[in-house]
Design an enzyme around this catalytic site. Structure first.
Site, PDB file in Angstrom:
ATOM      1  N   CYS A   1     -17.731  11.183 -23.627  1.00 42.47           N
ATOM      2  CA  CYS A   1     -18.135  10.856 -24.993  1.00 42.47           C
ATOM      3  C   CYS A   1     -17.172   9.894 -25.667  1.00 42.47           C
ATOM      4  O   CYS A   1     -16.658  10.175 -26.765  1.00 42.47           O
ATOM      5  CB  CYS A   1     -18.274  12.139 -25.805  1.00 42.47           C
ATOM      6  SG  CYS A   1     -19.516  13.224 -25.098  1.00 42.47           S
ATOM      7  N   GLU A   2     -16.873   8.807 -24.997  1.00 41.11           N
ATOM      8  CA  GLU A   2     -16.030   7.769 -25.597  1.00 41.11           C
ATOM      9  C   GLU A   2     -16.548   6.429 -25.115  1.00 41.11           C
ATOM     10  O   GLU A   2     -16.797   6.258 -23.916  1.00 41.11           O
ATOM     11  CB  GLU A   2     -14.571   7.907 -25.139  1.00 41.11           C
ATOM     12  CG  GLU A   2     -13.919   9.143 -25.655  1.00 41.11           C
ATOM     13  CD  GLU A   2     -12.405   9.097 -25.608  1.00 41.11           C
ATOM     14  OE1 GLU A   2     -11.830   8.001 -25.506  1.00 41.11           O
ATOM     15  OE2 GLU A   2     -11.808  10.180 -25.691  1.00 41.11           O
TER      16      GLU A   2
ATOM     17  N   TYR B   1      -4.281   2.120 -18.693  1.00 39.73           N
ATOM     18  CA  TYR B   1      -3.535   0.890 -18.402  1.00 39.73           C
ATOM     19  C   TYR B   1      -4.407  -0.365 -18.443  1.00 39.73           C
ATOM     20  O   TYR B   1      -3.947  -1.438 -18.033  1.00 39.73           O
ATOM     21  CB  TYR B   1      -2.914   0.959 -16.989  1.00 39.73           C
ATOM     22  CG  TYR B   1      -2.235   2.255 -16.638  1.00 39.73           C
ATOM     23  CD1 TYR B   1      -1.090   2.669 -17.314  1.00 39.73           C
ATOM     24  CD2 TYR B   1      -2.720   3.058 -15.619  1.00 39.73           C
ATOM     25  CE1 TYR B   1      -0.462   3.850 -16.977  1.00 39.73           C
ATOM     26  CE2 TYR B   1      -2.100   4.247 -15.281  1.00 39.73           C
ATOM     27  CZ  TYR B   1      -0.966   4.638 -15.961  1.00 39.73           C
ATOM     28  OH  TYR B   1      -0.345   5.803 -15.633  1.00 39.73           O
TER      29      TYR B   1
ATOM     30  N   ARG C   1      -7.326   5.677 -15.304  1.00 41.29           N
ATOM     31  CA  ARG C   1      -6.477   4.479 -15.272  1.00 41.29           C
ATOM     32  C   ARG C   1      -7.041   3.294 -16.056  1.00 41.29           C
ATOM     33  O   ARG C   1      -6.280   2.570 -16.717  1.00 41.29           O
ATOM     34  CB  ARG C   1      -6.154   4.089 -13.820  1.00 41.29           C
ATOM     35  CG  ARG C   1      -5.297   5.140 -13.095  1.00 41.29           C
ATOM     36  CD  ARG C   1      -4.715   4.621 -11.788  1.00 41.29           C
ATOM     37  NE  ARG C   1      -3.745   3.573 -11.998  1.00 41.29           N
ATOM     38  CZ  ARG C   1      -3.993   2.283 -11.865  1.00 41.29           C
ATOM     39  NH1 ARG C   1      -5.193   1.869 -11.486  1.00 41.29           N
ATOM     40  NH2 ARG C   1      -3.054   1.388 -12.111  1.00 41.29           N
TER      41      ARG C   1
ATOM     42  N   GLU D   1      10.699   5.980  -2.137  1.00 35.03           N
ATOM     43  CA  GLU D   1       9.771   7.011  -2.613  1.00 35.03           C
ATOM     44  C   GLU D   1       8.414   6.398  -2.959  1.00 35.03           C
ATOM     45  O   GLU D   1       7.984   6.432  -4.116  1.00 35.03           O
ATOM     46  CB  GLU D   1      10.333   7.678  -3.874  1.00 35.03           C
ATOM     47  CG  GLU D   1      11.687   8.312  -3.695  1.00 35.03           C
ATOM     48  CD  GLU D   1      12.323   8.691  -5.035  1.00 35.03           C
ATOM     49  OE1 GLU D   1      11.903   8.183  -6.087  1.00 35.03           O
ATOM     50  OE2 GLU D   1      13.242   9.512  -5.010  1.00 35.03           O
TER      51      GLU D   1
ATOM     52  N   TYR E   1      -3.217   8.267  -8.238  1.00 31.54           N
ATOM     53  CA  TYR E   1      -3.227   8.553  -9.676  1.00 31.54           C
ATOM     54  C   TYR E   1      -4.638   8.727 -10.247  1.00 31.54           C
ATOM     55  O   TYR E   1      -4.869   8.455 -11.423  1.00 31.54           O
ATOM     56  CB  TYR E   1      -2.439   7.467 -10.448  1.00 31.54           C
ATOM     57  CG  TYR E   1      -1.003   7.349  -9.984  1.00 31.54           C
ATOM     58  CD1 TYR E   1      -0.083   8.336 -10.297  1.00 31.54           C
ATOM     59  CD2 TYR E   1      -0.580   6.271  -9.212  1.00 31.54           C
ATOM     60  CE1 TYR E   1       1.240   8.241  -9.860  1.00 31.54           C
ATOM     61  CE2 TYR E   1       0.742   6.169  -8.762  1.00 31.54           C
ATOM     62  CZ  TYR E   1       1.645   7.164  -9.102  1.00 31.54           C
ATOM     63  OH  TYR E   1       2.942   7.067  -8.669  1.00 31.54           O
TER      64      TYR E   1
ATOM     65  N   GLY F   1       7.263   2.152  -6.291  1.00 33.32           N
ATOM     66  CA  GLY F   1       6.913   1.047  -7.170  1.00 33.32           C
ATOM     67  C   GLY F   1       6.166  -0.117  -6.562  1.00 33.32           C
ATOM     68  O   GLY F   1       5.780  -1.035  -7.291  1.00 33.32           O
TER      69      GLY F   1
ATOM     70  N   GLY G   1       4.557   5.943  -3.616  1.00 30.55           N
ATOM     71  CA  GLY G   1       3.401   6.786  -3.934  1.00 30.55           C
ATOM     72  C   GLY G   1       2.140   5.975  -3.725  1.00 30.55           C
ATOM     73  O   GLY G   1       1.464   6.054  -2.706  1.00 30.55           O
TER      74      GLY G   1
HETATM   75  N1  PLP Z   1       9.725   7.702  -7.650  1.00 36.18           N
HETATM   76  C1  PLP Z   1       9.840   7.924  -8.975  1.00 36.18           C
HETATM   77  C2  PLP Z   1      11.105   8.463  -9.503  1.00 36.18           C
HETATM   78  C3  PLP Z   1       8.765   7.654  -9.828  1.00 36.18           C
HETATM   79  O1  PLP Z   1       8.867   7.875 -11.134  1.00 36.18           O
HETATM   80  C4  PLP Z   1       7.560   7.142  -9.276  1.00 36.18           C
HETATM   81  C5  PLP Z   1       6.399   6.846 -10.129  1.00 36.18           C
HETATM   82  O2  PLP Z   1       6.346   7.002 -11.291  1.00 36.18           O
HETATM   83  C6  PLP Z   1       7.489   6.943  -7.890  1.00 36.18           C
HETATM   84  C7  PLP Z   1       8.595   7.229  -7.115  1.00 36.18           C
HETATM   85  C8  PLP Z   1       6.254   6.424  -7.235  1.00 36.18           C
HETATM   86  O3  PLP Z   1       5.894   5.184  -7.702  1.00 36.18           O
HETATM   87  P1  PLP Z   1       4.735   4.360  -7.016  1.00 36.18           P
HETATM   88  O4  PLP Z   1       3.533   5.210  -6.986  1.00 36.18           O
HETATM   89  O5  PLP Z   1       4.579   3.181  -7.886  1.00 36.18           O
HETATM   90  O6  PLP Z   1       5.218   3.995  -5.634  1.00 36.18           O
END
Ligand code: PLP
Length: 430
Positions: free
Chosen positions: A359-360, A332, A328, A290, A388, A252, A292
């Site tokens: 085409c949008e 968003y 994105r 976690e 993403y 997050g 990403g």
């Molecule tokens: N962990 C869980 C369970 C998630 O749902 C997500 C993203 O949706 C992430 C980790 C990774 O989030 P981020 O890319 O914001 O670090």
């Protein structure tokens, strides 16, 4: 009084580019020691470029963040959904990271990348029996149980594979982060996890199952969070549920997509998590994160070729990709910057809208980019596109999804090849 120097426009821009990028003597953008225009010519556009140094540095920053706090018992799981590429998972595994996977496809990519199954956590609010069986067969280290009815199904999969499955329970902490509704997950009205009130009964069910080993709790407040407060609030919310050996606080951390945007600090992210668990639960717990986006967004730059420049009410710079390689902005309202790769430091002269080829009318990559006399044939770069983008790419308008190239030390290596028309037609049965 001496005022700190304000960052120049070039400095603000370089903060968005991957570590190790520069503008060379000719004014051309260089990524990982490779000329961006030459990369576009060699590999074709649209092209996702990933800087190896940036990926490794951010992975190390997570590990070092834990080390600096003396938190030996930790795990950093790369959230595969942000950039589902086997080679990237392998590179992070070399840096000591595991993987969070949210589908059998992501699980297969992690295994293909060489991630040790014991360092893989399976997520999902709608896991299929096939996915649970695949995870059990692979021997994943954790299954994150997301609902009451999933518990017996995880147990059944474990039984069928003759193993005892370590699990976490995902709890919805009723904490809302300040982010887009589509990527906010911690609020009470969420499809993810079990509510605080339902959690005790599900925890009892998990404890009672001989095939399951309840290890702890999981929370994920949302993605692209500008502040760290909600991470602590989430721990405070779940602390009354009991004392467990493992706390997984999800991902997050936010990143800056545009000049002057707020970039999340990896060190501060780790510190917030560690302090929250130590202070609100107690010391000696295993802490899992976690990340990403924070690991991969800045490493990526997408290169496009300008196909046309049109001036009507505004200046439209139309490129050979768009919402099929980066949805994105549409999903968003996300903002990006753009630059012309062979005039990377030239002062912008014209406010332009960078549009895709789809085409949008909503297929706009950058609503307002100040560009130096854009013209057909230019290579246009959009920084901070490592997360993403590839993950959410589509074949809209029967577009071919781009290749991914890893750059470093002046070398470029394709990690994922461009789709071909044969790939596109391969599923057609007529
Ligand atoms: N962990 C869980 C369970 C998630 O749902 C997500 C993203 O949706 C992430 C980790 C990774 O989030 P981020 O890319 O914001 O670090």
């Amino acid at each position: 009084m001496i005022r700190p120097a304000m960052p120049t426009a070039a400095e603000k821009r370089s903060a968005l580019l991957p570590i190790g990028s520069r503008v060379d003597e000719r004014g051309r953008l260089e990524l990982g020691g490779c000329d961006a225009v030459a990369l576009a010519r060699e590999f074709g556009t649209p092209l996702y470029v990933l800087a190896e140094e940036d990926l490794r540095a951010r992975a190390r920053a997570y590990r070092e963040g834990f080390a600096a706090l003396g938190q030996e018992d930790h795990e950093v799981l790369f959230a595969t959904k942000a950039l589902p590429v086997a080679a990237v998972l392998g590179l992070f595994a070399e840096e000591g990271l595991g993987a969070d996977v949210a589908s059998e496809g992501e699980l297969r990519l992690a295994l293909r990348g060489g991630v040790d199954p014991s360092r893989i956590a399976l997520h999902g609010n709608a896991k299929s029996d096939a996915e649970l069986a695949a995870a059990a067969a692979a021997g994943v280290g954790l299954v994150v149980v997301d609902s009451a009815d999933e518990a017996p199904r995880v147990a059944a999969a474990a039984r069928a594979h003759g193993r005892r499955q370590p699990v976490l329970l995902r709890v919805t902490p009723d904490v809302a982060g300040d982010t887009h509704a589509a990527i906010s997950t911690g609020q009470a009205d969420s499809k993810f996890g079990v509510s605080l009130s339902e959690a005790p009964a599900v925890l009892d069910a998990l404890r009672a199952s001989p095939e399951l080993e309840l290890r702890g709790l999981h929370v994920h407040v949302g993605s692209l969070l500008p502040d760290l407060g909600p991470f602590r609030d989430a721990v405070a919310a779940i602390a009354p549920l009991g004392d467990f050996p493992v706390y997984d606080l999800g991902g997050g951390l936010g990143v800056a997509y545009t000049e002057g945007g707020r970039d999340g600090s990896i060190a501060a992210h780790v510190e917030t998590a560690v302090r929250a668990v130590r202070e609100l639960v107690g010391p000696g717990r295993r802490i899992i994160l976690e990340p990403g986006r924070a690991l991969v967004a800045h490493a990526g730059v997408t290169l496009y070729t300008v196909e046309s420049v049109k001036r009507n009410v505004r200046t439209w710079v139309a490129v050979d990709g768009g919402m099929s390689d980066n949805p994105r902005p549409q999903m968003y309202g996300a903002s990006y910057e753009a630059m012309i790769a062979d005039r990377a430091e030239a002062a912008g002269t014209e406010h332009c809208t960078v549009a895709g080829k789809h085409c949008e009318s909503g297929d706009v990559l950058v609503a307002d980019a100040l560009l130096p006399e854009p013209r057909r044939g230019d290579v246009l770069a959009t920084p901070v596109t490592g997360a993403y983008g590839h993950a959410m790419a589509s074949n809209y308008n029967a577009a071919l999804r781009p290749a991914i190239v890893l750059v470093g030390d002046g070398e470029a290596r394709a990690l994922v090849r461009r789709e071909t028309y044969d790939d596109l037609l391969a599923r057609e049965l007529a």
